[in-house]
Scaffold this motif. Sequence first.
Motif, PDB file in Angstrom:
ATOM      1  N   HIS A   1      -9.828  -3.352  -3.893  1.00  0.00           N
ATOM      2  CA  HIS A   1      -9.265  -2.269  -3.090  1.00  0.00           C
ATOM      3  C   HIS A   1     -10.083  -0.992  -3.190  1.00  0.00           C
ATOM      4  O   HIS A   1      -9.964  -0.111  -2.331  1.00  0.00           O
ATOM      5  CB  HIS A   1      -7.798  -2.070  -3.463  1.00  0.00           C
ATOM      6  N   ALA A   2     -10.950  -0.903  -4.193  1.00  0.00           N
ATOM      7  CA  ALA A   2     -11.952   0.164  -4.169  1.00  0.00           C
ATOM      8  C   ALA A   2     -12.915  -0.071  -3.006  1.00  0.00           C
ATOM      9  O   ALA A   2     -13.296   0.871  -2.290  1.00  0.00           O
ATOM     10  CB  ALA A   2     -12.699   0.214  -5.498  1.00  0.00           C
ATOM     11  N   GLU A   3     -13.293  -1.329  -2.792  1.00  0.00           N
ATOM     12  CA  GLU A   3     -14.154  -1.655  -1.648  1.00  0.00           C
ATOM     13  C   GLU A   3     -13.432  -1.385  -0.330  1.00  0.00           C
ATOM     14  O   GLU A   3     -14.056  -0.977   0.657  1.00  0.00           O
ATOM     15  CB  GLU A   3     -14.587  -3.121  -1.720  1.00  0.00           C
ATOM     16  N   MET A   4     -12.122  -1.601  -0.306  1.00  0.00           N
ATOM     17  CA  MET A   4     -11.339  -1.269   0.890  1.00  0.00           C
ATOM     18  C   MET A   4     -11.471   0.217   1.219  1.00  0.00           C
ATOM     19  O   MET A   4     -11.671   0.607   2.383  1.00  0.00           O
ATOM     20  CB  MET A   4      -9.869  -1.631   0.658  1.00  0.00           C
ATOM     21  N   VAL A   5     -11.379   1.057   0.195  1.00  0.00           N
ATOM     22  CA  VAL A   5     -11.502   2.499   0.402  1.00  0.00           C
ATOM     23  C   VAL A   5     -12.920   2.858   0.839  1.00  0.00           C
ATOM     24  O   VAL A   5     -13.117   3.719   1.709  1.00  0.00           O
ATOM     25  CB  VAL A   5     -11.097   3.255  -0.879  1.00  0.00           C
ATOM     26  N   VAL A   6     -13.920   2.203   0.265  1.00  0.00           N
ATOM     27  CA  VAL A   6     -15.306   2.449   0.687  1.00  0.00           C
ATOM     28  C   VAL A   6     -15.481   2.136   2.169  1.00  0.00           C
ATOM     29  O   VAL A   6     -16.130   2.888   2.913  1.00  0.00           O
ATOM     30  CB  VAL A   6     -16.285   1.624  -0.172  1.00  0.00           C
ATOM     31  N   ARG A   7     -14.907   1.032   2.629  1.00  0.00           N
ATOM     32  CA  ARG A   7     -15.013   0.703   4.059  1.00  0.00           C
ATOM     33  C   ARG A   7     -14.328   1.765   4.914  1.00  0.00           C
ATOM     34  O   ARG A   7     -14.809   2.113   6.000  1.00  0.00           O
ATOM     35  CB  ARG A   7     -14.410  -0.675   4.326  1.00  0.00           C
ATOM     36  N   ALA A   8     -13.207   2.296   4.422  1.00  0.00           N
ATOM     37  CA  ALA A   8     -12.527   3.366   5.155  1.00  0.00           C
ATOM     38  C   ALA A   8     -13.417   4.605   5.241  1.00  0.00           C
ATOM     39  O   ALA A   8     -13.521   5.240   6.300  1.00  0.00           O
ATOM     40  CB  ALA A   8     -11.198   3.698   4.484  1.00  0.00           C
TER      41      ALA A   8
ATOM     42  N   ASP B   1      -5.312   7.372   7.749  1.00  0.00           N
ATOM     43  CA  ASP B   1      -5.363   6.451   8.882  1.00  0.00           C
ATOM     44  C   ASP B   1      -6.402   5.351   8.666  1.00  0.00           C
ATOM     45  O   ASP B   1      -6.163   4.179   8.978  1.00  0.00           O
ATOM     46  CB  ASP B   1      -5.689   7.218  10.165  1.00  0.00           C
ATOM     47  N   ALA B   2      -7.561   5.727   8.125  1.00  0.00           N
ATOM     48  CA  ALA B   2      -8.631   4.752   7.934  1.00  0.00           C
ATOM     49  C   ALA B   2      -8.272   3.734   6.861  1.00  0.00           C
ATOM     50  O   ALA B   2      -8.567   2.536   6.995  1.00  0.00           O
ATOM     51  CB  ALA B   2      -9.933   5.470   7.575  1.00  0.00           C
ATOM     52  N   VAL B   3      -7.631   4.184   5.773  1.00  0.00           N
ATOM     53  CA  VAL B   3      -7.228   3.254   4.710  1.00  0.00           C
ATOM     54  C   VAL B   3      -6.145   2.308   5.221  1.00  0.00           C
ATOM     55  O   VAL B   3      -6.177   1.097   4.949  1.00  0.00           O
ATOM     56  CB  VAL B   3      -6.757   4.022   3.460  1.00  0.00           C
ATOM     57  N   VAL B   4      -5.184   2.846   5.967  1.00  0.00           N
ATOM     58  CA  VAL B   4      -4.144   1.988   6.540  1.00  0.00           C
ATOM     59  C   VAL B   4      -4.770   0.932   7.449  1.00  0.00           C
ATOM     60  O   VAL B   4      -4.392  -0.249   7.414  1.00  0.00           O
ATOM     61  CB  VAL B   4      -3.104   2.835   7.305  1.00  0.00           C
ATOM     62  N   ALA B   5      -5.740   1.332   8.256  1.00  0.00           N
ATOM     63  CA  ALA B   5      -6.390   0.382   9.164  1.00  0.00           C
ATOM     64  C   ALA B   5      -7.101  -0.723   8.386  1.00  0.00           C
ATOM     65  O   ALA B   5      -7.013  -1.909   8.746  1.00  0.00           O
ATOM     66  CB  ALA B   5      -7.378   1.117  10.070  1.00  0.00           C
TER      67      ALA B   5
ATOM     68  N   ASP C   1      -4.763  17.737  -6.147  1.00  0.00           N
ATOM     69  CA  ASP C   1      -4.265  18.853  -5.349  1.00  0.00           C
ATOM     70  C   ASP C   1      -4.164  18.398  -3.901  1.00  0.00           C
ATOM     71  O   ASP C   1      -4.319  17.201  -3.603  1.00  0.00           O
ATOM     72  CB  ASP C   1      -5.124  20.115  -5.514  1.00  0.00           C
ATOM     73  N   GLU C   2      -3.891  19.350  -2.999  1.00  0.00           N
ATOM     74  CA  GLU C   2      -3.642  18.975  -1.608  1.00  0.00           C
ATOM     75  C   GLU C   2      -4.882  18.470  -0.893  1.00  0.00           C
ATOM     76  O   GLU C   2      -4.793  17.974   0.234  1.00  0.00           O
ATOM     77  CB  GLU C   2      -3.044  20.163  -0.840  1.00  0.00           C
ATOM     78  N   GLY C   3      -6.051  18.574  -1.515  1.00  0.00           N
ATOM     79  CA  GLY C   3      -7.271  18.049  -0.916  1.00  0.00           C
ATOM     80  C   GLY C   3      -7.622  16.657  -1.396  1.00  0.00           C
ATOM     81  O   GLY C   3      -8.700  16.147  -1.074  1.00  0.00           O
ATOM     82  N   ASN C   4      -6.743  16.041  -2.171  1.00  0.00           N
ATOM     83  CA  ASN C   4      -6.915  14.652  -2.608  1.00  0.00           C
ATOM     84  C   ASN C   4      -5.890  13.781  -1.892  1.00  0.00           C
ATOM     85  O   ASN C   4      -4.790  14.239  -1.589  1.00  0.00           O
ATOM     86  CB  ASN C   4      -6.636  14.470  -4.105  1.00  0.00           C
ATOM     87  N   VAL C   5      -6.222  12.525  -1.682  1.00  0.00           N
ATOM     88  CA  VAL C   5      -5.217  11.535  -1.294  1.00  0.00           C
ATOM     89  C   VAL C   5      -5.250  10.423  -2.327  1.00  0.00           C
ATOM     90  O   VAL C   5      -6.318   9.929  -2.696  1.00  0.00           O
ATOM     91  CB  VAL C   5      -5.467  10.966   0.117  1.00  0.00           C
ATOM     92  N   ASN C   6      -4.069  10.061  -2.811  1.00  0.00           N
ATOM     93  CA  ASN C   6      -3.941   8.992  -3.794  1.00  0.00           C
ATOM     94  C   ASN C   6      -3.563   7.697  -3.095  1.00  0.00           C
ATOM     95  O   ASN C   6      -2.689   7.688  -2.225  1.00  0.00           O
ATOM     96  CB  ASN C   6      -2.866   9.361  -4.818  1.00  0.00           C
ATOM     97  N   PHE C   7      -4.233   6.632  -3.467  1.00  0.00           N
ATOM     98  CA  PHE C   7      -3.938   5.318  -2.898  1.00  0.00           C
ATOM     99  C   PHE C   7      -3.478   4.391  -4.012  1.00  0.00           C
ATOM    100  O   PHE C   7      -3.948   4.461  -5.146  1.00  0.00           O
ATOM    101  CB  PHE C   7      -5.167   4.731  -2.192  1.00  0.00           C
ATOM    102  N   SER C   8      -2.535   3.534  -3.694  1.00  0.00           N
ATOM    103  CA  SER C   8      -1.993   2.594  -4.667  1.00  0.00           C
ATOM    104  C   SER C   8      -1.777   1.260  -3.975  1.00  0.00           C
ATOM    105  O   SER C   8      -1.188   1.211  -2.893  1.00  0.00           O
ATOM    106  CB  SER C   8      -0.664   3.126  -5.216  1.00  0.00           C
TER     107      SER C   8
ATOM    108  N   LEU D   1       0.856  -1.190   0.000  1.00  0.00           N
ATOM    109  CA  LEU D   1       0.000   0.000   0.000  1.00  0.00           C
ATOM    110  C   LEU D   1       0.888   1.235   0.000  1.00  0.00           C
ATOM    111  O   LEU D   1       1.824   1.337   0.795  1.00  0.00           O
ATOM    112  CB  LEU D   1      -0.898   0.021   1.237  1.00  0.00           C
ATOM    113  N   LEU D   2       0.588   2.173  -0.892  1.00  0.00           N
ATOM    114  CA  LEU D   2       1.279   3.460  -0.941  1.00  0.00           C
ATOM    115  C   LEU D   2       0.226   4.563  -0.937  1.00  0.00           C
ATOM    116  O   LEU D   2      -0.745   4.509  -1.698  1.00  0.00           O
ATOM    117  CB  LEU D   2       2.133   3.561  -2.210  1.00  0.00           C
ATOM    118  N   LEU D   3       0.414   5.563  -0.080  1.00  0.00           N
ATOM    119  CA  LEU D   3      -0.499   6.703   0.005  1.00  0.00           C
ATOM    120  C   LEU D   3       0.298   7.991  -0.175  1.00  0.00           C
ATOM    121  O   LEU D   3       1.379   8.141   0.411  1.00  0.00           O
ATOM    122  CB  LEU D   3      -1.212   6.715   1.359  1.00  0.00           C
ATOM    123  N   TYR D   4      -0.232   8.914  -0.987  1.00  0.00           N
ATOM    124  CA  TYR D   4       0.480  10.165  -1.216  1.00  0.00           C
ATOM    125  C   TYR D   4      -0.484  11.256  -1.661  1.00  0.00           C
ATOM    126  O   TYR D   4      -1.578  10.985  -2.167  1.00  0.00           O
ATOM    127  CB  TYR D   4       1.593   9.995  -2.254  1.00  0.00           C
TER     128      TYR D   4
END
Length: 378
Positions: free
Chosen positions: A141-148, A241-245, A121-128, A74-77
Amino acid sequence: MRPLRHLGRRSILLPPPHSPFTTPFTSSRPFSESAAANPSNKTQIYVSRSHDPLTNLSLEHRLLQTSHPDSTVLLLYTNRPCVVVGRNQNPWLEVNQARLGPQSHIQLVRRRSGGGTVFHDEGNVNFSVICPPKAFHRDTHAEMVVRALTALGEGRARVNERHDIVVDRDEGKTFKVSGSAYKLTRLRSLHHGTCLLRSPGLARISGLLRAPGEAFIKAQGVDSVRSPVANVGVEPAAFVDAVVAEFRSMYGGQAVEVDEFGEEVLGVEKVREGYEEMRERAWVYGQTPRFVLSTEATEDDPRERPAVPFESKLYIEAKRGIVNKLTLNGTSLDSPSIVGASIWEISDWATRLRDAGSGVDDVREVGAWLDGVLATQP
């Protein structure tokens, strides 16, 4: 307020010296290719402190290349303002580049994965997420983000039939909050997306992603699908934090550390090489699939054209951003000042047309129009 670093007449907003994220078990050890490739590291989590899209995308690509085939990563940026086109897209069809001038502070980027054009922009978070091909599914992993998002109080988020994340709002209105792109190799699968959380640039997206040449260009490659968009309304740090969890609960338990990195990752040779490649205009524009620009309907593209500010009939064929053919009123201009020229190196089309021998009366108007339709970012 974050500090400004002055480079000549330019000011660049620096990322904060410490990550704002509160994810526990965070390590600031430097990124290691050998650690990423170690078969004992079955689950890996990385959070970037950099806001440079080229740094983040280059590290992401290196993780795709080097992480162990059996691992899940998982990479977040978060990126500073930029428009990111897909690997097989046409920037002159997707982006209003006149709005990407020096005053906009918005960068044009071409990523290595497919899919459509997005604004960051700074109001987005990108997940990979990078995983073995046998574990890959476009919705996992789209469902993972929905759960977050649900854990953060947004219970109306869901994955639609296009594998996008949408939110159902009042009066039956549905808004896209996250799109995805993918890159599949023999040993690895990559799914990445961006989630609109508190984007201050939301109102600019429509204008940025509406190119002036759209009605005149017929392109190979992938076209973006436009959808109404909205912010979710949660804080980026809470989202991370929620996506990492959720990722930990899926793959590794709560003891998996989060590795942070910043610009120092460019000290890794292959990451730096990827960064340098992506910043080249030959990458941004020279990877464009074949396209035709015509002011008149053609057999392959019978759409009715809007009016143009000149009488001449213009036709251009190009591939990889290089002009293969140009005709005015049916007469081919075969001069090397046009044919074989890289579009991104042409800043004055009227002069090029004259140098190629064009004698049409409205060459100035044709050139000025092309300067806008085939504009490039400096």
